[in-house]
Design an enzyme around this catalytic site. Structure first.
Site, short mmCIF file in Angstrom:
data_model
loop_
_atom_site.label_atom_id
_atom_site.label_comp_id
_atom_site.label_asym_id
_atom_site.label_seq_id
_atom_site.Cartn_x
_atom_site.Cartn_y
_atom_site.Cartn_z
CE LYS A 133 -5.27 3.97 5.29
NZ LYS A 133 -4.72 3.30 4.09
CB THR A 148 1.90 2.38 -2.38
OG1 THR A 148 1.42 3.45 -1.55
CG2 THR A 148 1.08 2.32 -3.64
CG HIS A 187 -6.82 6.16 -6.35
ND1 HIS A 187 -5.54 5.66 -6.46
CD2 HIS A 187 -7.00 6.97 -7.40
CE1 HIS A 187 -4.97 6.17 -7.53
NE2 HIS A 187 -5.83 6.97 -8.13
CE LYS A 227 -0.98 0.31 7.00
NZ LYS A 227 -0.98 -0.04 5.59
NE ARG A 228 -4.06 10.88 6.87
CZ ARG A 228 -4.50 12.02 6.35
NH1 ARG A 228 -3.85 12.60 5.36
NH2 ARG A 228 -5.60 12.60 6.82
CE LYS A 261 5.78 4.12 -1.09
NZ LYS A 261 4.87 5.12 -0.50
#
Ligand code: 26W
Length: 777
Positions: free
Chosen positions: A516, A618, A334, A510-511, A622
């Site tokens: 990111k 993911t 992952h 998100k985290r 969504k």
């Protein structure tokens, strides 16, 4: 209707009387949740047992994962049973609004993407009648709860998710197994959670292990009035499943973590061996014919040596045990982030699980004999990813680009030797929770247009494409507006901030991690703020920027980024000069339930990691399914989102993987800082007193321009991608002004979303990795 809702209501009332001595109308949210949960468990018990019995002799798959981010189960369970609306109605007739269950805690037994994916997979497998069970750990405390202090800093507190009870599991003490460590033996007690399929009678099982002591109380110590010693063994055992490690994408070598992983591995495999024996007898040489086991990243990788150990204990030799293990396991990777790859120091590992180390060394010897260039153990360190590739049937990444990087890069040497093992399984999300449940208005609109229950077969979504006309766009826009109004109420109540539903809702949830690039988003907002103030940006469509993210408690830079965003939010939200143009809100304690409010209200989905860093994502899926356009890079599943929906319906910017690889060596961040005046002004706000600063902000600033001992400057290329990000962000902003053409892009995203159903993903795992078939009983 299959289930008698009136009965469930009556049982709920009886439970309330019996357990709490209250009426339906007097019950608190938590009491109602307990009683309703127990009533539903009673209603489904026959189907659950029938589902188990039907699979007893079949080939089955098992998902072993250290994390399951299942969120709140009460609504999704009623939804999947097809009785949510009916139950709401029955309760309403008695003066009870089921919305009070919004106060019920999430079960956050996971950090982020990997844990939520596991939960979506279980939902999909049950809904597709696939014989997949989950094994995991029942942490007493889930992912910490987050709040912000007056400084804007993240504060953590314990998440005691089951303090009012846990109506969605049965404790099955009779299936308890023992797990041995050199200094003590613990009991692993299973708690079974039903995984209720949607549109089927099938109910699968998630079995979560909780550690307990063999002796709860040392009675002699107690009699000696040594109360602490009397409880030593109890605490030592319960410590193992006390708390979920809150690290996401960074790895820490902790003793207790080894214990967690070993309990998960050993208890799950002992359980499988027990059921194997019951169904197929004591000849374990056929184990792999009936059991396929998926390792969710390397967290459960000790399952490999543990299965070998257990088989040898049953009399099988090492070579044959290894062969059974290799045919049993498959491994999903992952992340390609080096700092997230588990590698255990052998001495540490030996002090906790000595027999496992001996077996890893034997596997490593065999590997080195066969392939001298490959290794599992190097420098007295066991590399769990390498172990997982070597003793697996298949290895997969979670989006096409990620699976390609595994072959080209991370597992290059392994791919050269075992090319047939490598696969891709692009992630997906369950359309029940992430569309049906969280966006009933949109679901209704789609159902009305395409006429059937598309949530069972998301491929039908594409039928929308030729139907999209101005009427439909207007209807979609009205629904989006409604979802924004609903979110505004939630944010007003939880954060005390008023948002205007006429604004664009630009969302990054998100985290929190440097890769990111939440900081890139923040810098662009500061830049936009200055431009509006100095009059150089006049046509900016009013926008609310919404952030939601938790940082690992020990991740200093991520925490500094949260503080920075909270401080710029405060500055901007308090400046009347931009009040009709800009709002920034960082919501506290972003979790599954918050996501279910935010995602349906989003217009723009920020997916802005540098290409090659986000394995899949993911949240991007969504948001797409709820009709947000992606403002993103060619990274992870964004690549496939663009392919499905068309480049003209997304906002793509930044360097590609190839371009980044070409630029990396000669990259000089300060060169960009020196020539881009606006960007420089934005970056300077980290340190120049525009908003309150601190040492951590100065360190962040230095990390962008000078680097640190462990990384070169701007490791994640914020400055390199900045110009193209800003340009693209402003283009999306301008495009929004044409509500019809923007709404059409949103609808085309929805109509192109079929691929991102986890039903598609799980069927691919079933066919191409596990070789299992759907079963009806
Ligand atoms: C051992 C510490 C640790 C904990 C969690 C290391 C690594 C992780 C995970 C691999 C992090 C994770 O959740 N990865 C995410 O997995 C999602 C599901 O496949 C992907 O969509 C995300 O891109 C990926 O970051």
């Amino acid at each position: 209707m299959k289930y008698n809702c009136l009965n469930i209501l009556r049982w709920t009332e009886a439970q309330l009387k019996y357990t709490y001595d209250v009426s339906l109308q007097e019950a608190t949210a938590q009491e109602l949740h307990e009683a309703l949960g127990q009533a539903v468990m009673m209603a489904i018990s026959d189907h659950w047992n029938d589902s188990k019995r039907a699979r007893m002799h079949e080939r089955k798959a098992y998902y072993i994962s250290a994390e399951y981010l299942i969120g709140r189960l009460v609504y999704s369970n009623l939804y999947n049973l097809g009785i949510l609306d009916e139950m709401k109605k029955l309760f309403a007739e008695r003066g009870v609004d089921l919305a009070i269950l919004e106060d019920v805690e999430d079960a956050a037994l996971g950090n982020g993407g990997l844990g939520r994916l596991a939960a979506c997979f279980l939902d999909s497998a049950a809904s597709c009648n696939l014989p997949l069970s989950g094994y995991g750990l029942r942490y007493r405390f889930g992912l910490f709860k987050q709040s912000f202090d007056a400084n804007g800093s993240q504060c953590e507190s314990a998440d005691d998710w089951s303090k009012y009870g846990d109506p969605w599991s049965y404790r099955r003490y009779n299936h308890t197994v023992k797990v041995k460590f050199p200094d003590h033996t613990v009991l692993a007690v299973p708690y079974d959670v039903p995984i209720i399929g949607y549109g089927t009678d099938n109910i699968n099982t998630l079995r979560l292990w909780q550690c307990e002591a063999e002796e709860e109380l040392d009675f002699n110590a107690f009699n000696d009035q040594d109360y602490l010693r009397a409880l030593t063994q109890k605490n030592k055992a319960e410590d193992i499943t006390r708390v979920l490690y809150p690290n996401d994408s960074t790895w820490e070598g902790k003793r207790l973590r080894i214990k967690q992983q070993y309990v998960l591995s050993s208890a799950s495999l002992q359980d499988m061996m027990r059921t194997y024996k019951k169904a197929h007898g004591e000849d374990y040489s056929h184990f792999a014919d009936f059991y396929a086991v998926q390792l969710n990243d390397t967290h459960p990788a000790m399952s490999i040596p543990e299965l070998i150990r257990l088989l040898m204990q049953e009399g099988m030799d090492f070579e044959q045990s290894l062969s059974v293990a290799q045919r049993t396991f498959s491994y999903t990777n992952h992340t390609v982030m080096g700092e997230a790859l588990e590698k255990w120091d052998l001495d540490l590992l030996r002090s906790v699980v000595p027999e496992i180390v001996d077996i890893i060394l034997r596997i490593d010897e065999k590997l080195k004999r066969e392939h001298p260039g490959l290794f599992i153990v190097r420098d007295n360190t066991a590399h769990m990813a390498n172990l997982s590739v070597y003793v697996s049937t298949y290895v997969n990444g979670v989006a096409e680009i990620h699976s390609q990087i595994l072959k080209d890069d991370l597992f290059k040497d392994w791919y050269a030797v075992y090319p047939e093992r490598f696969q891709n399984k692009t992630n997906g999300v369950t359309p029940r929770r992430w569309l049906g449940l969280c966006n009933p208005e949109l679901t209704q609109m789609i159902k009305y247009r395409i006429g059937t229950d598309f949530l069972k077969d998301l491929d039908r979504l594409s039928k929308l494409k030729p139907m999209i006309d101005d009427d439909m766009v207007r209807q979609f826009n009205a629904i989006k507006r409604q979802k924004k109004e609903q979110l505004c109420k939630v944010i007003a109540q939880k954060e005390g901030i008023t948002l205007n539903p006429d604004f664009i809702f630009d969302v990054q949830v998100k985290r929190l991690h440097e890769y990111k690039r939440q900081l890139l988003n923040a810098l662009s907002i500061v830049d936009i703020y200055f431009r509006i103030k100095d009059g150089s940006l006049t046509d900016f469509y009013p926008t609310a920027f919404i952030f939601g993210a938790k940082s690992a408690p020990g991740y200093g830079r991520a925490k500094a980024i949260i503080r920075y965003i909270n401080r710029i939010a405060k500055m901007i939200n308090n400046d009347p000069a931009v009040a009709d143009k800009l709002k920034v809100v960082f919501v506290q304690n972003y979790n599954c339930s918050y996501a279910e409010h935010i995602i349906p209200a989003a217009d723009i989905s920020e997916q802005i990691s540098p290409a090659g860093t986000e394995a899949s994502g993911t949240g991007n899926m969504k948001l797409m399914l709820n009709g947000a356009v992606t403002l993103g890079t060619m990274d992870g599943a964004n690549v496939e989102i663009v392919r499905e929906a068309g480049l003209e319906n997304e906002y793509i910017f930044g360097h590609t993987v190839e371009q980044l690889n070409a630029a990396r060596d000669s990259y000089y961040a300060r060169g960009i800082y020196d020539i881009n005046d606006r960007l420089r002004k934005a970056i300077n706000t980290l340190v120049d007193g525009t908003v309150p600063t601190d040492d951590a902000q100065r360190e962040l600033y230095a990390s962008l321009l000078d680097g640190a001992s462990w990384h070169k400057a701007d490791h994640y290329f914020l400055l390199l991608d900045y110009a193209s990000y800003m340009e693209t962000k402003l283009r999306a902003n301008r495009d929004y002004a044409d509500h019809l053409s923007f709404g059409r892009k949103c609808l085309l995203n929805i109509a192109s979303g079929a691929k991102f159903s986890s039903d598609r993903t799980i069927r691919q795992y079933a066919r191409e990795i596990w070789h299992i078939e759907p079963t009806q009983y």
